[in-house]
Design an enzyme around this catalytic site. Structure first.
Site, short mmCIF file in Angstrom:
data_model
loop_
_atom_site.label_atom_id
_atom_site.label_comp_id
_atom_site.label_asym_id
_atom_site.label_seq_id
_atom_site.Cartn_x
_atom_site.Cartn_y
_atom_site.Cartn_z
CE1 TYR A 122 -3.94 -1.85 0.67
CE2 TYR A 122 -2.51 -3.41 1.71
CZ TYR A 122 -3.62 -3.25 1.38
OH TYR A 122 -4.65 -4.32 1.30
CE LYS A 135 2.83 -17.92 -0.88
NZ LYS A 135 2.10 -19.25 -0.86
CG ASP A 163 -0.63 -20.46 0.69
OD1 ASP A 163 0.01 -20.39 1.77
OD2 ASP A 163 0.10 -21.10 -0.14
CG ASP A 181 -7.21 -5.20 2.84
OD1 ASP A 181 -8.52 -5.33 3.46
OD2 ASP A 181 -7.04 -4.26 2.15
CG ASP A 222 -12.81 -7.92 4.24
OD1 ASP A 222 -12.80 -7.32 5.24
OD2 ASP A 222 -13.30 -7.37 3.16
#
Ligand code: NAD
Length: 394
Positions: A159, A206, A238, A262, A266
């Site tokens: 970001y 990751k 993952d 993020d 959700d």
């Protein structure tokens, strides 16, 4: 008698009357509708506990662009830098969602606000109220008892890294970047929180493919050595995404970067049944910002049906984290729980068993929670008054 003493000691903090300045940033869409209910609950708490809360409003997002050409005007920023806490709604408008070429955008205001206020840690408690077990898309037996606290890093990652286009616009890039100190400061917050919970931190990255994730993992391991009482596990993002649905109870505190956080939060919102139920806190080293995790929800804006409980639960987080008002925070959560127990729902969390006269609009839900608070606290303060009367004559 024991119950009576307990109640009196519970209300000891009635003597600690506080003065706090709160800035409300309703923002766009349903942001206005839900923050109005959050404010309502703050007013009831102030009235009953004798605190003095003063409120100021500020512009942000699409509304601010319309009025000033800037998604976070200087006037708003200066109010934010001079207050004790911020209650935020949401930003966003279909105009920008459908036109990625627009240069001035509502979400820039949000990112700038986080950066300017040094809000580097986003806390998202994912707690399922038993009454909403059936509202989730996950099987109740898998969900029951889930209670996860996410720590999402907020000021680094793709970001904020360098971004751009080359090859005449045919290639685009966003640099995923982290610095050690950014990882250290949020890791400490996560480990400290785990000490007050089930003493487990799951760090998500990751690291098998990303260098920034390898720094993340290495740093979290080093910080973890200072918290020998906390069990630290590492998951690739993952695997974490899969395990959240497969076995949500296996998580306690989850620590992760901006992008992975993020997406995962959700996903985890489904554990709680609806986006409309989840609150969040963004904290750093100064003022805290409290907001629902949902956006401005254009599809339901203006219909008066948005669920205000995430905003109300954000207020509970504010009272606890920014003001240290544990009791006040607790009674709000209890009032929400009781409202749900009595069968009241907004449309997003209603199911086939919800009676039609118990499906409430946004303001009605806010009123219901406010009434629960008043009823419960009026009852308890009668006991308190009797107690102080008894103490003064003995
Ligand atoms: P959204 O969270 O606004 O809505 C997703 C879905 O959940 C919609 O169907 C919506 O009706 C429902 N929903 C959300 N909150 C609800 C509530 N309180 N009660 C009942 N239903 C609720 O996400 P989106 O549709 O992807 O985005 C809409 C706009 O919000 C976009 O412009 C986006 O950029 C913006 N957005 C802002 C923030 C923020 O300000 N923090 C966060 C996410 C999205």
């Amino acid at each position: 008698m024991k119950d009576f003493r307990q109640r009196v000691s519970n209300y000891k903090n009635l003597e600690l009357k506080m003065k706090k300045k709160i800035v409300i940033l309703p923002g766009d869409g349903i942001g206005k509708e839900v923050t109005a209910e959050g404010k309502k609950v703050l007013e009831v708490i102030a009235e009953i506990f004798g605190h003095e809360f003063s409120f100021e409003e500020g512009l942000i997002g699409h509304e601010a662009i319309n009025a000033t050409g800037n998604s976070l005007p200087e006037e708003t920023l200066s109010k934010l830098k001079n207050c004790d806490a911020i209650l935020f709604g949401a930003v966003g408008h279909p105009k920008y969602d459908n036109d990625p070429t627009l240069k001035v955008r509502p979400e820039q205001g949000l990112l700038k606000m986080r950066k300017e206020l040094g809000l580097y840690a986003n806390l998202r408690p994912i707690k399922l109220f038993d009454e909403l077990l059936s509202a989730s898309s996950i099987k109740p037996e898998i969900l029951k008892g889930s209670n996860i606290l996410f720590f999402r890093e907020l000021t680094g990652d793709v970001y904020f890294g360098e971004k751009g286009r080359k090859d005449e616009g045919a290639t685009a890039f966003d640099l995923m970047i982290y610095q050690r100190y950014e990882i250290e400061r949020i890791a400490h917050k996560a480990f400290k929180a785990a000490q007050t919970r089930k003493k487990k931190v799951t760090s998500v990255d990751k690291a098998n493919v990303l260098e920034s994730s390898r720094l993340w993992r290495e740093t979290v391991q080093q910080v973890g050595k200072q918290y020998p009482d906390i069990q630290l596990e590492h998951l690739f993002v993952d695997t974490a995404a899969m395990k959240l649905i497969q076995n949500p109870r296996s998580f306690d505190v989850v620590l992760t970067g901006n992008l992975f956080g993020d997406i995962l939060t959700d996903e985890a919102s489904q554990i709680a049944g609806s986006m409309g139920m989840l609150a969040s806190a963004s904290i750093g080293d100064s003022v805290g910002l409290y907001e629902p995790i949902h956006g401005s929800a254009h599809d339901i804006t203006g219909k008066g049906i948005a669920n205000p409980l995430a905003s109300i639960l954000s207020v509970a987080l504010m009272l606890d984290i920014s003001f240290g008002m544990k009791k006040e925070s607790e009674v709000i959560i209890k009032a929400v729980e009781q409202t749900l127990k009595e069968g009241f729902r907004t449309a997003d969390i209603a199911d086939e068993r919800t009676l039609s006269n118990k499906i409430l609009k946004t303001a009605e839900m806010g009123n219901k929670v406010a009434k629960q608070l008043r009823d419960k606290l009026a009852l308890d303060s009668t006991v308190l008054q009797t107690a102080s009367y008894n103490a003064s004559i003995s």
